[in-house]
Design a protein around this motif. Structure first.
Motif, mmCIF file in Angstrom:
data_model
loop_
_atom_site.group_PDB
_atom_site.id
_atom_site.type_symbol
_atom_site.label_atom_id
_atom_site.label_comp_id
_atom_site.label_asym_id
_atom_site.label_seq_id
_atom_site.Cartn_x
_atom_site.Cartn_y
_atom_site.Cartn_z
ATOM 1 N N THR A 287 0.806 -1.226 0.000
ATOM 2 C CA THR A 287 0.000 0.000 0.000
ATOM 3 C C THR A 287 0.836 1.273 0.000
ATOM 4 O O THR A 287 0.276 2.371 -0.092
ATOM 5 C CB THR A 287 -0.934 0.031 1.232
ATOM 6 N N TRP A 288 2.152 1.139 0.103
ATOM 7 C CA TRP A 288 3.020 2.323 0.173
ATOM 8 C C TRP A 288 4.393 1.960 -0.392
ATOM 9 O O TRP A 288 4.842 0.832 -0.211
ATOM 10 C CB TRP A 288 3.159 2.780 1.634
ATOM 11 N N PRO A 289 5.062 2.905 -1.078
ATOM 12 C CA PRO A 289 4.605 4.235 -1.513
ATOM 13 C C PRO A 289 3.884 4.159 -2.855
ATOM 14 O O PRO A 289 4.124 3.248 -3.644
ATOM 15 C CB PRO A 289 5.918 5.004 -1.644
ATOM 16 N N VAL A 290 3.028 5.134 -3.090
ATOM 17 C CA VAL A 290 2.279 5.224 -4.338
ATOM 18 C C VAL A 290 2.578 6.564 -4.988
ATOM 19 O O VAL A 290 2.804 7.564 -4.303
ATOM 20 C CB VAL A 290 0.763 5.094 -4.079
ATOM 21 N N GLY A 291 2.576 6.581 -6.320
ATOM 22 C CA GLY A 291 2.735 7.841 -7.035
ATOM 23 C C GLY A 291 4.164 8.211 -7.363
ATOM 24 O O GLY A 291 4.408 9.300 -7.895
ATOM 25 N N MET A 292 5.122 7.328 -7.079
ATOM 26 C CA MET A 292 6.517 7.591 -7.413
ATOM 27 C C MET A 292 6.831 6.940 -8.758
ATOM 28 O O MET A 292 6.496 5.764 -8.979
ATOM 29 C CB MET A 292 7.442 7.065 -6.320
ATOM 30 N N THR A 293 7.458 7.675 -9.642
ATOM 31 C CA THR A 293 7.657 7.229 -11.017
ATOM 32 C C THR A 293 8.462 5.948 -11.106
ATOM 33 O O THR A 293 8.089 5.009 -11.816
ATOM 34 C CB THR A 293 8.348 8.334 -11.836
ATOM 35 N N LEU A 294 9.564 5.868 -10.390
ATOM 36 C CA LEU A 294 10.472 4.732 -10.530
ATOM 37 C C LEU A 294 10.348 3.709 -9.409
ATOM 38 O O LEU A 294 10.983 2.657 -9.458
ATOM 39 C CB LEU A 294 11.922 5.242 -10.580
ATOM 40 N N VAL A 295 9.546 4.005 -8.394
ATOM 41 C CA VAL A 295 9.438 3.104 -7.247
ATOM 42 C C VAL A 295 7.995 2.619 -7.125
ATOM 43 O O VAL A 295 7.086 3.409 -6.885
ATOM 44 C CB VAL A 295 9.864 3.809 -5.941
ATOM 45 N N PRO A 296 7.755 1.312 -7.274
ATOM 46 C CA PRO A 296 6.406 0.781 -7.111
ATOM 47 C C PRO A 296 6.075 0.649 -5.626
ATOM 48 O O PRO A 296 6.963 0.747 -4.769
ATOM 49 C CB PRO A 296 6.501 -0.589 -7.781
ATOM 50 N N PRO A 297 4.822 0.409 -5.279
ATOM 51 C CA PRO A 297 4.495 0.125 -3.875
ATOM 52 C C PRO A 297 5.303 -1.069 -3.373
ATOM 53 O O PRO A 297 5.416 -2.082 -4.063
ATOM 54 C CB PRO A 297 2.994 -0.184 -3.918
ATOM 55 N N LEU A 298 5.850 -0.945 -2.181
ATOM 56 C CA LEU A 298 6.762 -1.966 -1.673
ATOM 57 C C LEU A 298 6.225 -2.721 -0.462
ATOM 58 O O LEU A 298 6.464 -3.921 -0.327
ATOM 59 C CB LEU A 298 8.108 -1.322 -1.302
ATOM 60 N N VAL A 299 5.531 -2.033 0.448
ATOM 61 C CA VAL A 299 5.147 -2.659 1.711
ATOM 62 C C VAL A 299 3.704 -2.295 2.057
ATOM 63 O O VAL A 299 3.149 -1.317 1.547
ATOM 64 C CB VAL A 299 6.076 -2.224 2.866
ATOM 65 N N GLN A 300 3.131 -3.088 2.951
ATOM 66 C CA GLN A 300 1.796 -2.798 3.452
ATOM 67 C C GLN A 300 1.916 -2.132 4.817
ATOM 68 O O GLN A 300 2.357 -2.740 5.787
ATOM 69 C CB GLN A 300 0.960 -4.070 3.582
ATOM 70 N N LEU A 301 1.500 -0.881 4.876
ATOM 71 C CA LEU A 301 1.470 -0.143 6.131
ATOM 72 C C LEU A 301 0.040 0.105 6.615
ATOM 73 O O LEU A 301 -0.172 0.439 7.784
ATOM 74 C CB LEU A 301 2.180 1.213 5.974
ATOM 75 N N ASP A 302 -0.924 -0.044 5.719
ATOM 76 C CA ASP A 302 -2.325 0.281 6.007
ATOM 77 C C ASP A 302 -3.115 -1.017 6.187
ATOM 78 O O ASP A 302 -3.059 -1.915 5.337
ATOM 79 C CB ASP A 302 -2.903 1.109 4.866
ATOM 80 N N HIS A 303 -3.856 -1.104 7.278
ATOM 81 C CA HIS A 303 -4.516 -2.353 7.639
ATOM 82 C C HIS A 303 -5.928 -2.092 8.156
ATOM 83 O O HIS A 303 -6.235 -1.020 8.671
ATOM 84 C CB HIS A 303 -3.739 -3.072 8.746
ATOM 85 N N VAL A 304 -6.748 -3.134 8.053
ATOM 86 C CA VAL A 304 -8.028 -3.205 8.751
ATOM 87 C C VAL A 304 -7.947 -4.408 9.668
ATOM 88 O O VAL A 304 -7.877 -5.557 9.207
ATOM 89 C CB VAL A 304 -9.214 -3.348 7.776
ATOM 90 N N LEU A 305 -7.924 -4.153 10.966
ATOM 91 C CA LEU A 305 -7.868 -5.213 11.971
ATOM 92 C C LEU A 305 -9.216 -5.284 12.681
ATOM 93 O O LEU A 305 -9.844 -4.256 12.942
ATOM 94 C CB LEU A 305 -6.768 -4.939 13.004
#
Length: 350
Positions: A287-305
């Motif tokens: 889920t993060w980071p988003v919107g960076m030209t050369l870097v795709p989303p790498l990790v999940q920081l956002d959750h529903v628990l």
């Protein structure tokens, strides 16, 4: 004249110095590539990331497992690297990593009654109000959201969302831009306000009634490990105490600045909460980071628990232009309490 047979030169013999040297360098290269995965496995098993700078690299644990699988495959495919002891060591490392990751790819077999009440929730980090308000409103409308948690939403962002029509869709609010998290709801909210917990800034909480049951909501935005790992760990510890005291009908949703491989996150889940992505077998979400030209989303920081009184029906990620986080949308069903029949009331029926 006597014919002389001219044969092809013999293949390189690994028993010769040059062959042994090639194998040595090959195995050394494999060892260098696996030093990081091995270190991350140690951190993952021991929980050394809690309160330390190791909380940053541990988010790469799934990538380390993939690298280990690739190295093991290369060792099995290339004869020069087929050292029995080396293959055994790498196989043990890879097996340990995979064993830690596999459970999150296996959906829970929990049965949800057909007429169970449902709550449709979403969370998004608005990146200090940069999230496109019209697209966020469209997301709420399209997904028929009942409860929306928003982090990093300043007063100007609140006004922009109101202008875009969010108040019409979600007329009940618990807005705290000064505390960094807010709650919007289609259903009436009660007992709202800042959460009393030892977090860097207050988290926003409120109750919502679904199918005759009261569900406690906590909009989460913790401190971040890169800034202060000890402060982040205290935030997660405080949320763990809140979860233990909140009962089974509880939903914590937001930007935890934590992945499922962080020890404080695992401790939070051990307090009686379930990560909806892992529950439904979505084991590697980013889920993060988003919107960076050369870097795709790498990790999940956002959750529903959620607590044991609820079960995940569906979960997914949605991109909202402007913010560096993807939104998480989940449908949660309220499980009937023992001896109580389902109510048949669905909160998500717009």
């Amino acid at each position: 004249m006597t014919d002389t047979a001219v044969g092809a030169p013999p293949a390189a013999d690994l028993r010769r110095p040059s062959g042994r040297r090639g194998r040595m360098f090959g195995l050394l290269g494999c060892g260098v590539m696996l030093a990081g995965p091995f270190a991350l496995l140690v951190v993952r098993l021991t929980g050394l990331d809690a309160g330390t700078p190791l909380a940053v690299p541990i988010v790469l644990f799934p990538y380390a497992a993939v690298l280990s699988v690739l190295v093991l495959s290369a060792m099995l495919a290339v004869p020069a690297l087929r050292s029995r002891w080396a293959v055994t060591v790498v196989a043990i490392l890879t097996t340990a990593q995979v064993a830690l990751l596999v459970p999150r790819f296996i959906p829970d077999q929990r049965q949800v009654p057909a007429r169970a009440a449902e709550l449709r929730v979403a969370t998004i980090n608005a990146d200090v109000g940069r999230a496109d308000p019209r697209m966020l409103v469209r997301l709420v409308q399209t997904e028929r959201i009942d409860v929306l948690a928003v982090q990093q939403l300043p007063s100007a962002g609140v006004a922009a969302l109101a202008k875009a029509g969010l108040d019409t869709l979600l007329p009940h609010h618990e807005l705290h831009p000064e505390y960094d998290s807010s709650i919007y709801s289609r259903l009436p909210l009660t007992r709202g306000g800042p959460l009393r917990a030892d977090t860097a800034w207050p988290q926003t909480t409120a109750d919502v009634t679904v199918g005759g049951r009261t569900v406690r909501l906590v909009a989460v935005h913790t401190y971040y490990p890169l800034g202060d790992a000890k402060r982040w760990t205290r935030d997660m510890t405080a949320l763990t105490s809140v979860a233990r005291d909140s009962g089974p009908d509880t939903v914590l949703l937001g930007d935890f600045n934590a992945s499922l491989d962080h020890a404080p996150m695992r401790k939070l889940l051990g307090s009686g909460l379930t990560d909806t992505h892992a529950e439904l077998g979505h084991g590697w979400v980013r889920t993060w980071p988003v919107g960076m030209t050369l870097v795709p989303p790498l990790v999940q920081l956002d959750h529903v628990l959620h607590g044991s009184g609820l079960a995940g029906v569906s979960v997914g990620e949605r991109t909202v232009p402007g913010t560096d986080h993807r939104a998480v949308v989940a449908v949660l069903a309220l499980l009937p309490a023992r001896g109580r029949a389902p109510t048949g009331v669905r909160a998500g029926s717009w």
